[in-house]
Motif scaffolding. Structure first.
Motif, short mmCIF file in Angstrom:
data_model
loop_
_atom_site.label_atom_id
_atom_site.label_comp_id
_atom_site.label_asym_id
_atom_site.label_seq_id
_atom_site.Cartn_x
_atom_site.Cartn_y
_atom_site.Cartn_z
N PRO A 32 43.93 37.09 36.64
CA PRO A 32 42.61 36.65 37.10
C PRO A 32 41.57 37.77 37.04
CG PRO A 32 44.31 35.98 38.65
CD PRO A 32 44.95 36.90 37.67
N ASP A 48 41.12 28.25 37.34
CA ASP A 48 40.80 29.25 38.35
C ASP A 48 42.05 30.00 38.81
OD1 ASP A 48 42.06 27.72 40.39
OD2 ASP A 48 40.17 26.86 41.07
N SER A 49 41.85 30.97 39.68
CA SER A 49 42.95 31.83 40.11
C SER A 49 44.00 31.10 40.94
CB SER A 49 42.41 33.03 40.90
OG SER A 49 41.72 32.59 42.04
N ARG A 67 36.55 33.74 39.34
CA ARG A 67 37.89 34.31 39.19
C ARG A 67 38.74 33.29 38.46
NH1 ARG A 67 39.90 38.32 43.54
NH2 ARG A 67 41.62 37.95 42.13
N THR A 69 41.74 32.45 35.11
CA THR A 69 42.87 32.99 34.35
C THR A 69 42.84 32.53 32.89
OG1 THR A 69 44.29 31.13 34.96
CG2 THR A 69 44.37 33.08 36.38
N TYR A 83 37.34 43.17 35.08
CA TYR A 83 38.38 43.36 36.11
C TYR A 83 38.00 44.52 37.01
CZ TYR A 83 41.20 40.48 33.04
OH TYR A 83 41.67 39.45 32.27
#
Length: 83
Positions: A32, A48-49, A67, A69, A83
């Protein structure tokens, strides 16, 4: 040259420490991200995360504090994960 941000924590209010180009439909390389940096505004489908999928999310050119993935491009382009 010394890293003037070396004393900062790795929180969401700190500068990003890594940037990676996003490939459409491929899991992000480092998990993420803290946000997406978008070159061409448009839409995308994201995961999403927490693993939820959102379709046709509008992304503005610039920073999008999401956030995620995975990003599958719709009409957006030139996307980077911070990040």
């Amino acid at each position: 040259m010394a890293d003037r941000f070396a004393g900062y924590g790795n929180g969401l209010d700190s500068p990003a420490v890594k940037i990676a180009q996003v490939s459409s439909g491929v899991d992000l390389p480092a998990g993420p991200c803290r946000c997406l940096l978008v070159g061409t505004a448009g839409t995308a489908t994201v995961i999403d995360s927490e693993g939820n999928t959102a379709t046709n999310i509008p992304l503005q050119a610039g920073y999008n504090p999401l956030r995620v993935t995975k990003v599958t491009f719709g009409s957006t382009a030139d996307v980077w994960a911070l990040y």
